[in-house]
Design a protein around this motif. Structure first.
Motif, PDB file in Angstrom:
ATOM      1  N   GLN A  62     -43.351 -14.101  35.930  1.00 24.21           N
ATOM      2  CA  GLN A  62     -43.831 -14.480  34.609  1.00 24.21           C
ATOM      3  C   GLN A  62     -43.063 -15.713  34.137  1.00 24.21           C
ATOM      4  O   GLN A  62     -41.922 -15.945  34.568  1.00 24.21           O
ATOM      5  N   PRO A  63     -43.653 -16.525  33.251  1.00 24.50           N
ATOM      6  CA  PRO A  63     -42.945 -17.724  32.770  1.00 24.50           C
ATOM      7  C   PRO A  63     -41.550 -17.436  32.217  1.00 24.50           C
ATOM      8  O   PRO A  63     -40.650 -18.271  32.347  1.00 24.50           O
ATOM      9  N   LYS A  64     -41.351 -16.268  31.634  1.00 27.44           N
ATOM     10  CA  LYS A  64     -40.041 -15.930  31.067  1.00 27.44           C
ATOM     11  C   LYS A  64     -38.966 -15.807  32.153  1.00 27.44           C
ATOM     12  O   LYS A  64     -37.755 -15.827  31.838  1.00 27.44           O
ATOM     13  N   ILE A 106     -37.407 -27.636  31.220  1.00 30.08           N
ATOM     14  CA  ILE A 106     -38.370 -26.859  32.009  1.00 30.08           C
ATOM     15  C   ILE A 106     -39.759 -27.471  31.912  1.00 30.08           C
ATOM     16  O   ILE A 106     -40.478 -27.569  32.923  1.00 30.08           O
ATOM     17  N   CYS A 107     -40.140 -27.905  30.720  1.00 29.17           N
ATOM     18  CA  CYS A 107     -41.442 -28.575  30.559  1.00 29.17           C
ATOM     19  C   CYS A 107     -41.509 -29.834  31.419  1.00 29.17           C
ATOM     20  O   CYS A 107     -42.538 -30.123  32.036  1.00 29.17           O
ATOM     21  N   GLY A 108     -40.406 -30.569  31.469  1.00 28.20           N
ATOM     22  CA  GLY A 108     -40.354 -31.754  32.320  1.00 28.20           C
ATOM     23  C   GLY A 108     -40.468 -31.407  33.790  1.00 28.20           C
ATOM     24  O   GLY A 108     -41.096 -32.140  34.574  1.00 28.20           O
ATOM     25  N   TYR A 109     -39.882 -30.288  34.176  1.00 29.55           N
ATOM     26  CA  TYR A 109     -39.975 -29.844  35.574  1.00 29.55           C
ATOM     27  C   TYR A 109     -41.400 -29.448  35.921  1.00 29.55           C
ATOM     28  O   TYR A 109     -41.923 -29.841  36.975  1.00 29.55           O
ATOM     29  N   TYR A 110     -42.038 -28.684  35.064  1.00 25.18           N
ATOM     30  CA  TYR A 110     -43.420 -28.276  35.330  1.00 25.18           C
ATOM     31  C   TYR A 110     -44.318 -29.508  35.463  1.00 25.18           C
ATOM     32  O   TYR A 110     -45.210 -29.546  36.310  1.00 25.18           O
ATOM     33  N   GLN A 111     -44.088 -30.488  34.614  1.00 24.00           N
ATOM     34  CA  GLN A 111     -44.886 -31.719  34.677  1.00 24.00           C
ATOM     35  C   GLN A 111     -44.630 -32.455  35.991  1.00 24.00           C
ATOM     36  O   GLN A 111     -45.567 -32.918  36.650  1.00 24.00           O
ATOM     37  N   ALA A 112     -43.365 -32.572  36.378  1.00 28.28           N
ATOM     38  CA  ALA A 112     -43.024 -33.269  37.619  1.00 28.28           C
ATOM     39  C   ALA A 112     -43.596 -32.554  38.838  1.00 28.28           C
ATOM     40  O   ALA A 112     -43.981 -33.190  39.821  1.00 28.28           O
ATOM     41  N   ARG A 113     -43.690 -31.229  38.774  1.00 24.07           N
ATOM     42  CA  ARG A 113     -44.217 -30.429  39.873  1.00 24.07           C
ATOM     43  C   ARG A 113     -45.744 -30.402  39.894  1.00 24.07           C
ATOM     44  O   ARG A 113     -46.346 -29.945  40.865  1.00 24.07           O
ATOM     45  N   GLY A 114     -46.386 -30.853  38.827  1.00 21.80           N
ATOM     46  CA  GLY A 114     -47.840 -30.787  38.764  1.00 21.80           C
ATOM     47  C   GLY A 114     -48.337 -29.390  38.469  1.00 21.80           C
ATOM     48  O   GLY A 114     -49.463 -29.026  38.846  1.00 21.80           O
ATOM     49  N   ASP A 173     -49.106 -26.123  35.595  1.00 17.38           N
ATOM     50  CA  ASP A 173     -49.645 -26.106  34.238  1.00 17.38           C
ATOM     51  C   ASP A 173     -48.513 -25.829  33.249  1.00 17.38           C
ATOM     52  O   ASP A 173     -47.346 -25.704  33.631  1.00 17.38           O
ATOM     53  N   GLU A 174     -48.853 -25.735  31.966  1.00 12.51           N
ATOM     54  CA  GLU A 174     -47.816 -25.640  30.940  1.00 12.51           C
ATOM     55  C   GLU A 174     -47.014 -24.341  31.020  1.00 12.51           C
ATOM     56  O   GLU A 174     -45.913 -24.239  30.458  1.00 12.51           O
ATOM     57  N   ASN A 175     -47.532 -23.348  31.725  1.00 16.52           N
ATOM     58  CA  ASN A 175     -46.814 -22.083  31.907  1.00 16.52           C
ATOM     59  C   ASN A 175     -46.082 -22.005  33.236  1.00 16.52           C
ATOM     60  O   ASN A 175     -45.528 -20.963  33.592  1.00 16.52           O
ATOM     61  N   GLY A 176     -46.095 -23.103  33.997  1.00 19.37           N
ATOM     62  CA  GLY A 176     -45.418 -23.108  35.287  1.00 19.37           C
ATOM     63  C   GLY A 176     -46.229 -22.536  36.420  1.00 19.37           C
ATOM     64  O   GLY A 176     -45.683 -22.224  37.487  1.00 19.37           O
ATOM     65  N   LEU A 177     -47.523 -22.392  36.210  1.00 18.60           N
ATOM     66  CA  LEU A 177     -48.390 -21.817  37.234  1.00 18.60           C
ATOM     67  C   LEU A 177     -48.980 -22.907  38.136  1.00 18.60           C
ATOM     68  O   LEU A 177     -49.284 -24.006  37.677  1.00 18.60           O
ATOM     69  N   CYS A 180     -52.744 -16.025  40.468  1.00 18.42           N
ATOM     70  CA  CYS A 180     -52.325 -17.002  39.470  1.00 18.42           C
ATOM     71  C   CYS A 180     -53.055 -16.765  38.157  1.00 18.42           C
ATOM     72  O   CYS A 180     -52.464 -16.832  37.075  1.00 18.42           O
ATOM     73  N   GLN A 181     -54.342 -16.490  38.243  1.00 14.85           N
ATOM     74  CA  GLN A 181     -55.119 -16.235  37.045  1.00 14.85           C
ATOM     75  C   GLN A 181     -54.650 -14.972  36.349  1.00 14.85           C
ATOM     76  O   GLN A 181     -54.588 -14.904  35.122  1.00 14.85           O
ATOM     77  N   ALA A 182     -54.273 -13.959  37.132  1.00  7.49           N
ATOM     78  CA  ALA A 182     -53.769 -12.724  36.536  1.00  7.49           C
ATOM     79  C   ALA A 182     -52.453 -12.976  35.815  1.00  7.49           C
ATOM     80  O   ALA A 182     -52.218 -12.455  34.724  1.00  7.49           O
ATOM     81  N   THR A 183     -51.596 -13.814  36.418  1.00  8.38           N
ATOM     82  CA  THR A 183     -50.329 -14.149  35.777  1.00  8.38           C
ATOM     83  C   THR A 183     -50.565 -14.925  34.500  1.00  8.38           C
ATOM     84  O   THR A 183     -49.911 -14.702  33.486  1.00  8.38           O
ATOM     85  N   LYS A 184     -51.512 -15.843  34.531  1.00 11.55           N
ATOM     86  CA  LYS A 184     -51.824 -16.639  33.340  1.00 11.55           C
ATOM     87  C   LYS A 184     -52.321 -15.737  32.209  1.00 11.55           C
ATOM     88  O   LYS A 184     -51.943 -15.880  31.054  1.00 11.55           O
ATOM     89  N   HIS A 185     -53.158 -14.768  32.569  1.00 12.55           N
ATOM     90  CA  HIS A 185     -53.671 -13.845  31.560  1.00 12.55           C
ATOM     91  C   HIS A 185     -52.530 -13.033  30.954  1.00 12.55           C
ATOM     92  O   HIS A 185     -52.464 -12.829  29.745  1.00 12.55           O
ATOM     93  N   ALA A 186     -51.590 -12.589  31.807  1.00 17.80           N
ATOM     94  CA  ALA A 186     -50.460 -11.799  31.313  1.00 17.80           C
ATOM     95  C   ALA A 186     -49.561 -12.645  30.424  1.00 17.80           C
ATOM     96  O   ALA A 186     -49.026 -12.164  29.429  1.00 17.80           O
TER      97      ALA A 186
END
Length: 285
Positions: free
Chosen positions: A207-209, A241-249, A251-255, A277-283
């Motif tokens: 999970q993103p947390k 962390i937001c910068g890392y997710y962006q650099a990795r390509g 989404d905003e939740n790290g998915l 991934c979709q299940a994680t995003k929903h959670a």
């Protein structure tokens, strides 16, 4: 002794530190009987054997600081220094901001071998006492570099022997295998490995947390030393962390996104992994 018993020295040390602090706070009576206190080495030899043989208190400590703290309760999770269940190595994240990010987002947890992010802090390339969004690209690059080193079975102590790592490593690989791998292809291999690691974690319930640091590191400033008073806030960590997710390509939740998988030419994974991934995003929502 840790080597003889097959115990990881970092995790053992971090877990014993947790037990010592429990003793200071009146928890774990057996730790007091064993003399587990900071600055006193006498009790360590016995407890290491007890951990290896899962005897008495050793059975609890053999589970690591996260599980031991959950079982012990009484807010002891606050001084369990781990990320994703892996104890922190011997670096101070509050005064090494790039390293702090590397530990938080690593798929393996607080591992200094899967990310050399601390090298940016030590190099003077950045201000190690300040956090900014640009650390994300540095951490991502260090993870990719470490992944390729490990895949080529090159000792990390040799990493400074290269002047153009990806170019020289591709040449070594080609000479050994007869392949025709370019530097850019090898660099992409490292990125692909990291994306697969995140996909695996997402499938297993990440999970993103989970991309976070122990609360203690975000609520207490350094009490002593050359960086006395320096702190790392939750807002600073979130920005990095937001910068890392962006650099990795991601989404905003790290998915991991389908677009990223197509970019890396891992369409098989797209078919098998995006449902999780979709299940994680929903959670997460």
């Amino acid at each position: 002794l840790c080597d003889l018993y097959g115990l990881d020295t970092i995790s053992t040390g971090g877990t014993l530190a947790w037990a010592m602090e429990c003793n200071e706070r009146g928890l774990l009576p057996e730790a007091q009987k064993l003399g587990l206190r900071f600055g006193h080495a006498d009790g360590l030899f016995r407890i290491l054997r007890m951990i290896a043989e899962r005897e008495g208190l050793g059975a609890l400590l053999a589970e690591g600081s996260r599980r031991a703290a959950l079982e012990t309760g009484s807010d002891s999770c606050y001084w369990a220094m781990h990320v994703k269940g892996l104890e922190l190595p011997g670096y101070e994240p509050r005064s090494l901001k790039t390293m702090a990010l590397g530990l938080a987002v690593s798929p393996r947890g607080a591992c200094h071998n899967r990310s050399g992010a601390y090298e940016a802090d030590f190099s003077g390339e950045v201000d190690r006492l300040r956090a900014d969004r640009g650390r994300g690209a540095l951490v991502a690059a260090s993870e990719d570099f470490a992944a390729v080193l490990d895949s080529l079975v090159i000792c990390k102590f040799l990493r400074k022997c290269f002047t153009d790592f990806y170019g020289e490593a591709a040449e070594l690989l080609n000479r050994v295998t007869g392949w025709d791998c370019s530097a850019s292809e090898l660099r992409q291999v490292g990125e692909r490995i990291q994306i697969f690691k995140r996909l695996f974690n997402q499938r297993e319930g990440w999970q993103p947390k989970d991309d976070w640091l122990p609360p203690r590191l975000l609520s207490e400033a350094l009490p002593t030393g050359v960086a006395q008073g320096v702190a790392l806030t939750a807002a600073e960590l979130k920005e990095m962390i937001c910068g890392y997710y962006q650099a990795r390509g991601l989404d905003e939740n790290g998915l991991v996104t389908g677009g990223k998988l197509r970019e890396l030419e891992v369409l098989i994974a797209a078919a098998a992994g995006m449902k999780s991934c979709q299940a994680t995003k929903h959670a997460a929502s």
